[in-house]
Design an enzyme around this catalytic site. Structure first.
Site, PDB file in Angstrom:
ATOM      1  N   ARG A  12     -17.555 -13.168   8.213  1.00 49.91           N
ATOM      2  CA  ARG A  12     -17.531 -11.790   7.741  1.00 49.91           C
ATOM      3  C   ARG A  12     -16.144 -11.361   7.273  1.00 49.91           C
ATOM      4  NH1 ARG A  12     -19.621  -9.658   4.517  1.00 49.91           N
ATOM      5  NH2 ARG A  12     -21.493 -10.613   5.402  1.00 49.91           N
ATOM      6  N   LYS A  16       8.423  12.227  -8.859  1.00 44.82           N
ATOM      7  CA  LYS A  16       7.154  12.882  -9.186  1.00 44.82           C
ATOM      8  C   LYS A  16       7.326  14.396  -9.183  1.00 44.82           C
ATOM      9  CE  LYS A  16       3.499  10.924  -7.325  1.00 44.82           C
ATOM     10  NZ  LYS A  16       2.875  10.260  -8.498  1.00 44.82           N
ATOM     11  N   ASP A  49       1.829  12.045 -17.327  1.00 46.22           N
ATOM     12  CA  ASP A  49       0.846  12.211 -16.259  1.00 46.22           C
ATOM     13  C   ASP A  49      -0.251  13.196 -16.661  1.00 46.22           C
ATOM     14  OD1 ASP A  49      -0.142  11.756 -13.602  1.00 46.22           O
ATOM     15  OD2 ASP A  49       0.626  13.725 -13.043  1.00 46.22           O
TER      16      ASP A  49
END
Length: 282
Positions: free
Chosen positions: A97, A164, A215
């Site tokens: 898994r 930013k 952006d």
């Protein structure tokens, strides 16, 4: 990928899943049986995760024999055999898994990255990923993006300066933020600034940044903003761009388009493990 880091990651993932023991496998098998799995793709895509398969099963059985039928970056078709693994039956069942979860996700990222990169063939624009990765899996997910043909953006907050909107607001403007960042970083670290309009782009150019990001701008807006940027500055588009609308940005003229969707909401490639045989030691 860093093999030492990969092994440590796999150990942590196995500990999380197995805990003290595999209650089912330990109840059904003595631990002396050996068996074989075949990993098979259930859909078309780009394979990624060879090291995961090789290292994963070998961690739980050092005598595991892994035969890979695909290498990272290969296009695979539905029904294709990816690998055959021979190991202790308990090791196969315990590793299955964790290995499949990682390989399916990495192959999904590689597949989507290949689709995105193909849209910009014949142009100067390259597709790259973002920091919107699964915590703990960034090394694997960024590697998968590269296998699909995308480029990597910065790996973290530590390997590049990206100013930013919130940084700009706190500092009181692009010029002040860039000047302080350049002084602190020195000449070896590039500085990128996020912009949203003509005024910010012009300010970023005058500040002498290395990279300008447009952006959340439309393709039409980007085409006009690119004209304001000299060739010495790298350009990037980002924000709200998905595979569904990516072709609209094909001719916008930027150097890079960064896509969070390559990692944050990717669909895993369906891969299954089929039992070949089991042998019991006598």
């Amino acid at each position: 990928m860093n093999s030492l880091k990969l092994n440590e990651m796999l150990k942590a993932f196995f500990i999380e899943d197995i805990g003290e023991r595999d209650a089912t496998s330990s109840a059904l098998f003595s631990g002396t049986e050996r068996g074989s799995f075949t990993l098979i793709s259930k859909e078309n895509g780009i394979f990624c995760g060879a090291d995961i398969i090789a290292a994963g099963f070998s961690l739980l059985d050092p005598e595991a024999n892994v035969t890979l039928h695909a290498k990272d970056g290969d296009a695979i078709a539905r029904g294709a055999i990816i690998a055959v693994i021979e190991a202790k039956t308990t090791a196969l069942l315990m590793a299955e898994r964790v290995v499949l979860n990682l390989v399916q996700r990495m192959s999904g990222i590689a597949t989507q990255s290949r689709q995105a990169a193909a849209i910009f063939e014949g142009t100067k624009t390259k597709v790259c990923d973002t920091r919107k990765t699964t915590p703990g899996l960034r090394m694997l997910e960024k590697y998968a993006a590269r296998c699909g043909g995308a480029s990597n953006h910065r790996y973290g907050l530590y390997d590049g300066i990206m100013i930013k909107d919130n940084h700009i607001d706190f500092m009181g403007g692009i010029s002040k933020a860039v000047a302080q960042a350049k002084t602190a970083a020195g000449h070896m670290v590039k500085v990128e600034v996020e912009t949203t309009n003509k005024q910010q782009v012009e300010e970023a150019v005058l500040a002498g940044v290395d990279i300008i990001m447009f952006d959340n701008c439309t393709p039409g807006e980007i085409k006009e903003l690119v004209k304001l940027v000299p060739d010495t500055i790298v350009t990037e588009a980002s924000g709200g761009i998905t595979l569904d609308c990516l072709d609209e940005y094909r001719d916008c003229g930027v150097d890079y388009i960064s896509l969070g969707c390559l990692t944050h909401s990717v669909q895993a490639l369906d891969i299954s493990a089929k039992v070949n045989y089991m042998e019991v030691s006598r």
